[in-house]
Scaffold this motif. Structure first.
Motif, PDB file in Angstrom:
ATOM      1  N   GLY A   1      39.106   3.707   4.937  1.00  0.00           N
ATOM      2  CA  GLY A   1      38.147   3.724   6.046  1.00  0.00           C
ATOM      3  C   GLY A   1      36.735   3.892   5.547  1.00  0.00           C
ATOM      4  O   GLY A   1      35.935   2.970   5.532  1.00  0.00           O
ATOM      5  N   SER A   2      36.411   5.103   5.115  1.00  0.00           N
ATOM      6  CA  SER A   2      35.096   5.404   4.553  1.00  0.00           C
ATOM      7  C   SER A   2      35.217   6.650   3.698  1.00  0.00           C
ATOM      8  O   SER A   2      36.211   7.379   3.769  1.00  0.00           O
ATOM      9  N   SER A   3      34.203   6.905   2.905  1.00  0.00           N
ATOM     10  CA  SER A   3      34.210   8.102   2.062  1.00  0.00           C
ATOM     11  C   SER A   3      34.254   9.366   2.907  1.00  0.00           C
ATOM     12  O   SER A   3      34.965  10.332   2.584  1.00  0.00           O
ATOM     13  N   ASN A   4      33.495   9.378   4.008  1.00  0.00           N
ATOM     14  CA  ASN A   4      33.468  10.562   4.868  1.00  0.00           C
ATOM     15  C   ASN A   4      34.827  10.817   5.521  1.00  0.00           C
ATOM     16  O   ASN A   4      35.293  11.963   5.584  1.00  0.00           O
ATOM     17  N   TYR A   5      35.467   9.748   6.013  1.00  0.00           N
ATOM     18  CA  TYR A   5      36.767   9.929   6.661  1.00  0.00           C
ATOM     19  C   TYR A   5      37.787  10.465   5.663  1.00  0.00           C
ATOM     20  O   TYR A   5      38.549  11.398   5.979  1.00  0.00           O
ATOM     21  N   THR A   6      37.805   9.914   4.459  1.00  0.00           N
ATOM     22  CA  THR A   6      38.759  10.382   3.447  1.00  0.00           C
ATOM     23  C   THR A   6      38.494  11.831   3.074  1.00  0.00           C
ATOM     24  O   THR A   6      39.425  12.632   2.945  1.00  0.00           O
TER      25      THR A   6
END
Length: 414
Positions: free
Chosen positions: A118-123
């Motif tokens: 998804g994205s770095s923030n979501y992970t």
């Protein structure tokens, strides 16, 4: 992926995590569950995937949250273009596995990393949620190591430090050129910025704990990093220099080295063969010379050959001693600690015992023999009460005399 059961996911994601080398720890705060409160404990000299310094075999649940990734780093088997079977845990599945394995006495902690989904923030949110749930919902007091994502929001990375014992951010490769060539979606500036932010948070938390008893702990086991060796053209001299810079700038606990391993359907820009595993071992030895033996990066670099590589047949300390024979022999009864630490074959414990013993008696060759594994390697470099090497240190064939002889190992030796 939705059709995989937990056992199948574990088989895939535990295997995918084997390329992460930085799963050892020491220096974390001591916690236990005596008194009937909480689950788990941290104790002893550290937690790792093999043997701790005091001889205990201690293990971690070492897994990825997912091996799916939006990045396409050439050297990574989990890269976007790689044809591997994918799987993904939910945060609560990882929490459940950790608690179940701990209650069965299989593990003493968790090492958790992940591909980017998804994205770095979501992970990063998912990684933090695992640690938060273990600490707050289940009062888990065991060891937690989180691999953080440098592209994630700094506040998310900070939250990881509030729940984990150790955090790590991989520099990936020793040189900026190597990173730009093999992992173009990653940035050295962002990686180092995240490491600098983590260092500031750790220092700030330590200062607060000295002033306020109620200050929350923050990554008590510090931060570490890992770099892949052999995937780019960086030589050992450059790698040693890079490691020294990382220690100085970011206050790292450890720099881990992982020898590049060829992967299925590899990119054409990668080497066709892996580097010798002994090269990884020599780099770890050079790391210890800088951390515990007082060697500067330049001095370790002087142990390399004309190609900038550490010799594989002898350890870096012996290689340095052979190049600087004018510094030897060292009188074990008179030399200061700094000079004793330069003697090939003498470890820090042996040096400590020599310094303690020589206050009361003269150190003899037999005394040294009892403290070390191989006295033969040391003879040309030392003077004792009953031994002086005379012209031995000047022999042209000295390297051949002190190089350990090849030994055939036995699988079922008694």
């Amino acid at each position: 992926m939705a059709q995989l059961d937990t056992r199948s996911k574990l088989a895939i994601l535990a295997d995918a995590a084997k390329y992460d080398a930085s799963c050892a720890s020491s220096g974390t705060s001591k916690r236990d569950s005596r008194g009937g409160k909480g689950i788990g404990s941290t104790e002893g000299m550290g937690i790792c995937h093999a043997y701790a310094p005091d001889g205990r075999c201690i293990s971690l649940l070492k897994i990825l949250l997912t091996n799916s990734c939006i990045f396409d780093c050439h050297y990574c088997i989990n890269r976007k273009s790689s044809n591997v079977r994918r799987a993904r845990f939910t945060a609560q599945e990882v929490v459940g596995l950790t608690l179940a394995f701990y209650k069965r006495n299989y593990i003493e902690g968790l090492f958790l990393s992940s591909g980017i989904i998804g994205s770095s923030n979501y992970t990063m949110e998912q990684l933090v949620e695992v640690a938060r749930s273990l600490r707050e919902d289940h009062d888990f007091r065991g060891y937690i190591h989180l691999k953080t994502i440098p592209d994630a929001d700094p506040e998310l990375v900070r939250l990881a430090g509030l729940h984990a014992d150790r955090v790590s951010i991989n520099v990936e490769l020793p040189t900026r050129a190597g990173l730009e060539r093999l992992a173009p979606e990653k940035s050295e500036a962002r990686i180092e910025g995240a490491m600098a932010g983590m260092k500031s948070s750790i220092v700030e938390a330590r200062d607060s704990s000295k002033r306020f008893k109620s200050a929350p702990r923050f990554a008590p086991a510090g931060q570490s990093t890992q770099m892949i060796i052999g995937a780019d053209a960086a030589d050992d001299r450059a790698i040693v220099g890079r490691a020294s810079q990382l220690y100085d700038r970011f206050g790292l606990r450890r720099v881990y080295y992982s020898a590049f391993s060829p992967i299925p359907s590899a990119s054409a820009v990668l080497p066709l063969t892996r580097p010798p595993l002994m090269r990884e071992h020599r780099l770890y030895q050079s790391d210890w010379l800088m951390r515990f033996y007082g060697f500067t990066p330049g001095e370790v670099g002087e142990a390399t050959g004309a190609d900038g590589m550490l010799p594989l047949d002898i350890d870096p300390k012996l290689a340095w001693a052979l190049k600087f024979r004018e510094r030897f022999p060292v009188d074990l009864n008179r030399a200061p600690k700094e000079e004793l630490l330069r003697v090939p074959g003498l470890g820090t414990k042996a040096v400590g015992r020599i310094l303690s013993s020589r206050r009361w008696r003269t150190i003899m060759l037999d005394d040294v023999d009892r403290l070390t594994v191989s006295i033969a390697k040391m003879r040309p470099f030392i003077i004792t009460g009953d031994w002086r090497p005379t012209l031995l240190i000047d022999r042209a064939d000295l390297k051949a005399l002190v190089t350990p002889k090849p030994k055939q190992m036995e699988l079922f030796a008694a």
